[in-house]
Design a protein around this motif. Structure first.
Motif, PDB file in Angstrom:
ATOM      1  N   ARG A  79      10.036 -24.545 -74.951  1.00  0.00           N
ATOM      2  CA  ARG A  79      10.998 -23.806 -74.577  1.00  0.00           C
ATOM      3  C   ARG A  79      10.999 -22.159 -74.416  1.00  0.00           C
ATOM      4  N   ASN A  80       9.775 -21.830 -73.990  1.00  0.00           N
ATOM      5  CA  ASN A  80       9.500 -20.731 -73.798  1.00  0.00           C
ATOM      6  C   ASN A  80       9.975 -20.069 -72.304  1.00  0.00           C
ATOM      7  N   ILE A  81      10.254 -18.937 -71.829  1.00  0.00           N
ATOM      8  CA  ILE A  81      10.562 -18.470 -70.717  1.00  0.00           C
ATOM      9  C   ILE A  81       9.454 -17.316 -70.149  1.00  0.00           C
ATOM     10  N   ILE A  82       8.619 -17.628 -69.274  1.00  0.00           N
ATOM     11  CA  ILE A  82       7.762 -16.784 -68.525  1.00  0.00           C
ATOM     12  C   ILE A  82       7.945 -16.100 -67.305  1.00  0.00           C
ATOM     13  N   SER A  83       8.391 -15.234 -66.984  1.00  0.00           N
ATOM     14  CA  SER A  83       8.568 -14.831 -65.662  1.00  0.00           C
ATOM     15  C   SER A  83       8.213 -13.436 -64.933  1.00  0.00           C
ATOM     16  N   GLN A  84       7.939 -13.215 -63.810  1.00  0.00           N
ATOM     17  CA  GLN A  84       7.611 -12.055 -63.149  1.00  0.00           C
ATOM     18  C   GLN A  84       6.219 -11.582 -63.937  1.00  0.00           C
ATOM     19  N   SER A  85       5.186 -12.275 -64.175  1.00  0.00           N
ATOM     20  CA  SER A  85       4.276 -12.111 -64.941  1.00  0.00           C
ATOM     21  C   SER A  85       2.948 -12.394 -64.258  1.00  0.00           C
ATOM     22  N   THR A  86       1.464 -11.982 -64.541  1.00  0.00           N
ATOM     23  CA  THR A  86       0.609 -12.417 -64.264  1.00  0.00           C
ATOM     24  C   THR A  86      -0.456 -12.816 -65.402  1.00  0.00           C
ATOM     25  N   PHE A 111       1.967 -15.181 -61.266  1.00  0.00           N
ATOM     26  CA  PHE A 111       0.569 -15.282 -60.562  1.00  0.00           C
ATOM     27  C   PHE A 111      -0.115 -15.822 -61.551  1.00  0.00           C
ATOM     28  N   ALA A 112      -0.965 -17.316 -61.613  1.00  0.00           N
ATOM     29  CA  ALA A 112      -1.838 -17.814 -62.163  1.00  0.00           C
ATOM     30  C   ALA A 112      -2.835 -17.883 -61.528  1.00  0.00           C
ATOM     31  N   SER A 113      -4.239 -17.409 -61.769  1.00  0.00           N
ATOM     32  CA  SER A 113      -5.549 -17.485 -61.204  1.00  0.00           C
ATOM     33  C   SER A 113      -6.728 -17.550 -61.826  1.00  0.00           C
ATOM     34  N   ASN A 114      -7.759 -18.378 -61.283  1.00  0.00           N
ATOM     35  CA  ASN A 114      -9.088 -18.078 -61.752  1.00  0.00           C
ATOM     36  C   ASN A 114      -9.990 -18.483 -60.592  1.00  0.00           C
ATOM     37  N   ASN A 128       8.253 -29.332 -68.013  1.00  0.00           N
ATOM     38  CA  ASN A 128       8.075 -27.892 -67.681  1.00  0.00           C
ATOM     39  C   ASN A 128       8.595 -27.549 -66.198  1.00  0.00           C
ATOM     40  N   THR A 129       9.167 -26.515 -66.029  1.00  0.00           N
ATOM     41  CA  THR A 129       9.384 -25.969 -64.782  1.00  0.00           C
ATOM     42  C   THR A 129       8.749 -24.858 -64.178  1.00  0.00           C
ATOM     43  N   ILE A 130       7.957 -24.906 -62.846  1.00  0.00           N
ATOM     44  CA  ILE A 130       7.127 -23.822 -62.383  1.00  0.00           C
ATOM     45  C   ILE A 130       7.900 -23.505 -61.147  1.00  0.00           C
ATOM     46  N   SER A 131       8.407 -22.493 -60.840  1.00  0.00           N
ATOM     47  CA  SER A 131       8.934 -21.872 -59.528  1.00  0.00           C
ATOM     48  C   SER A 131       8.673 -20.638 -59.131  1.00  0.00           C
ATOM     49  N   LEU A 132       8.889 -20.538 -58.028  1.00  0.00           N
ATOM     50  CA  LEU A 132       8.511 -19.321 -57.028  1.00  0.00           C
ATOM     51  C   LEU A 132       7.233 -18.689 -57.591  1.00  0.00           C
ATOM     52  N   SER A 133       6.169 -19.412 -57.740  1.00  0.00           N
ATOM     53  CA  SER A 133       4.944 -18.803 -58.328  1.00  0.00           C
ATOM     54  C   SER A 133       3.883 -19.082 -57.427  1.00  0.00           C
ATOM     55  N   THR A 134       2.671 -18.496 -57.690  1.00  0.00           N
ATOM     56  CA  THR A 134       1.512 -18.692 -57.055  1.00  0.00           C
ATOM     57  C   THR A 134       0.478 -18.970 -57.804  1.00  0.00           C
ATOM     58  N   ILE A 135      -0.503 -20.269 -57.580  1.00  0.00           N
ATOM     59  CA  ILE A 135      -1.643 -20.599 -58.356  1.00  0.00           C
ATOM     60  C   ILE A 135      -2.844 -20.798 -57.579  1.00  0.00           C
ATOM     61  N   THR A 136      -3.712 -20.078 -58.021  1.00  0.00           N
ATOM     62  CA  THR A 136      -4.986 -20.192 -57.137  1.00  0.00           C
ATOM     63  C   THR A 136      -6.203 -20.428 -57.699  1.00  0.00           C
ATOM     64  N   SER A 152       7.174 -35.551 -65.947  1.00  0.00           N
ATOM     65  CA  SER A 152       8.394 -35.100 -65.683  1.00  0.00           C
ATOM     66  C   SER A 152       8.410 -33.484 -65.678  1.00  0.00           C
ATOM     67  N   ASN A 153       7.310 -32.986 -65.051  1.00  0.00           N
ATOM     68  CA  ASN A 153       7.312 -31.446 -64.905  1.00  0.00           C
ATOM     69  C   ASN A 153       7.998 -31.477 -63.426  1.00  0.00           C
ATOM     70  N   THR A 154       8.373 -30.164 -62.932  1.00  0.00           N
ATOM     71  CA  THR A 154       8.877 -29.932 -61.821  1.00  0.00           C
ATOM     72  C   THR A 154       8.220 -28.566 -61.112  1.00  0.00           C
ATOM     73  N   ILE A 155       7.653 -28.401 -60.281  1.00  0.00           N
ATOM     74  CA  ILE A 155       7.012 -27.417 -59.234  1.00  0.00           C
ATOM     75  C   ILE A 155       7.935 -27.321 -58.018  1.00  0.00           C
ATOM     76  N   THR A 156       8.594 -26.084 -57.900  1.00  0.00           N
ATOM     77  CA  THR A 156       9.450 -26.046 -56.636  1.00  0.00           C
ATOM     78  C   THR A 156       9.175 -24.410 -56.331  1.00  0.00           C
ATOM     79  N   GLY A 157       9.420 -24.433 -54.691  1.00  0.00           N
ATOM     80  CA  GLY A 157       8.937 -23.007 -54.074  1.00  0.00           C
ATOM     81  C   GLY A 157       7.809 -22.376 -54.557  1.00  0.00           C
ATOM     82  N   SER A 158       6.694 -23.066 -54.562  1.00  0.00           N
ATOM     83  CA  SER A 158       5.548 -22.311 -55.170  1.00  0.00           C
ATOM     84  C   SER A 158       4.428 -22.612 -54.098  1.00  0.00           C
TER      85      SER A 158
END
Length: 296
Positions: A79-86, A111-114, A128-136, A152-158
């Motif tokens: 139940r943590n909230i992570i937003s607008q971060s790298t 933005f999550a990247s390696n 978990n919900t991942i939204s409006l994010s970029t993963i590379t 039951s995870n949700t990925i949307t708009g990413s």
């Protein structure tokens, strides 16, 4: 750790710079309800920010980077909230963003990247919900996004993309009931954008798959609607279902200039799949259909 909160709650860290050349930069051990904003955390061989058994924290506008560990690691943290971060890392078989047995977290605008490993890795983590994010990723052996166990995870708009010719954009392994919607998933020319392996009961909605998708190893009962699958490969397909049954594909576009647009069946049973209101194109052969009870 350079900064450590143990069993601490309701603290605020703002405009904090923390660096550790040999270990964790910032550690939340237990507790919760803390706020981190507009901060920068770096580590050389461990996590830039590590949440262990810590819940309901809010992290925003923060840079988390590790050259040999995890950008952001959540361990049994919910139940943590992570937003607008790298959250970035640069090492093989490690992750920019790592959720291990962590559930009901919200990740938005991240933005999550390696380039040398996984962009984001979810293990045993659910809801978990991942939204409006970029993963590379730029690694042929490590997908940009990897989800295994849990569900039951949700990925949307990413966006999930792998720039390696043999790299996968998103890989669901032994996981179920996830939703992927309104997203773009891109893989390399020699593989697939999306791979579902032993993954069942997932929903794929209104998404775009560059280098197509593969469903295999008893990936059953998935529902795919309103999505586009394209490939430009003579050895791979826009959409491949092999050892997958009772999947539903509707209102989709599947196209491969050099090989099959849609391939169902082959070396393993693929039965009772249903394709409707869809377009399949190829300059070679559009459709290969094998198995029992499949319908178009």
């Amino acid at each position: 750790a350079a900064v450590q909160l143990t069993g601490a709650s309701s603290n605020t860290l703002t405009n904090l710079w923390a660096r550790n050349a040999s270990g964790i930069a910032v550690l939340f051990d237990g507790g919760g309800g803390n706020t981190v904003s507009q901060s920068s955390f770096t580590s050389q061989n461990s996590a830039a920010l590590y949440l262990s058994g810590s819940a309901t924290n809010t992290i925003s506008g923060t840079w988390m980077s590790s050259s040999g560990g995890w950008g952001l690691r959540l361990e049994s943290s919910n139940r943590n909230i992570i937003s607008q971060s790298t959250a970035v890392s640069n090492g093989p078989a490690i992750y920019g963003l790592y959720l291990n047995n962590s559930s009901s977290n919200s990740i938005s605008g991240v933005f999550a990247s390696n380039p040398s490993g996984y962009g984001a890795y979810l293990f045993g983590s659910s809801s978990n919900t991942i939204s409006l994010s970029t993963i590379t990723s730029a690694s042929g052996g490590d997908p940009a996004l990897y989800i295994t166990n849990g569900g039951s995870n949700t990925i949307t708009g990413s966006y999930m993309g792998n720039s390696s010719a043999s790299g996968v954009g998103a890989y669901f392994f032994n996981t179920s009931s996830n939703t992927l919607s309104q997203s773009t998933v891109a893989g390399g020319a020699n593989t697939y954008g999306l791979r579902l392996v032993g993954a069942s009961g997932n929903q794929i909605v209104n998404s775009n798959f560059i280098a197509g998708a593969q469903l295999t190893s008893t990936s059953n009962d998935n529902v795919i609607t309103g999505s586009t699958f394209t490939h430009n490969s003579g050895v791979n397909y826009a959409l491949l279902i092999i050892d997958g049954s009772s999947n539903t594909i509707s209102q989709c576009f599947m196209s491969n200039t050099l090989s099959y647009g849609l391939w169902i069946g082959g070396g393993a049973p693929s039965n009772y799949n249903a394709v409707s209101q869809s377009t399949i194109t190829s300059n070679v052969t559009a459709l290969s259909l094998k198995g029992t009870g499949n319908s178009l």
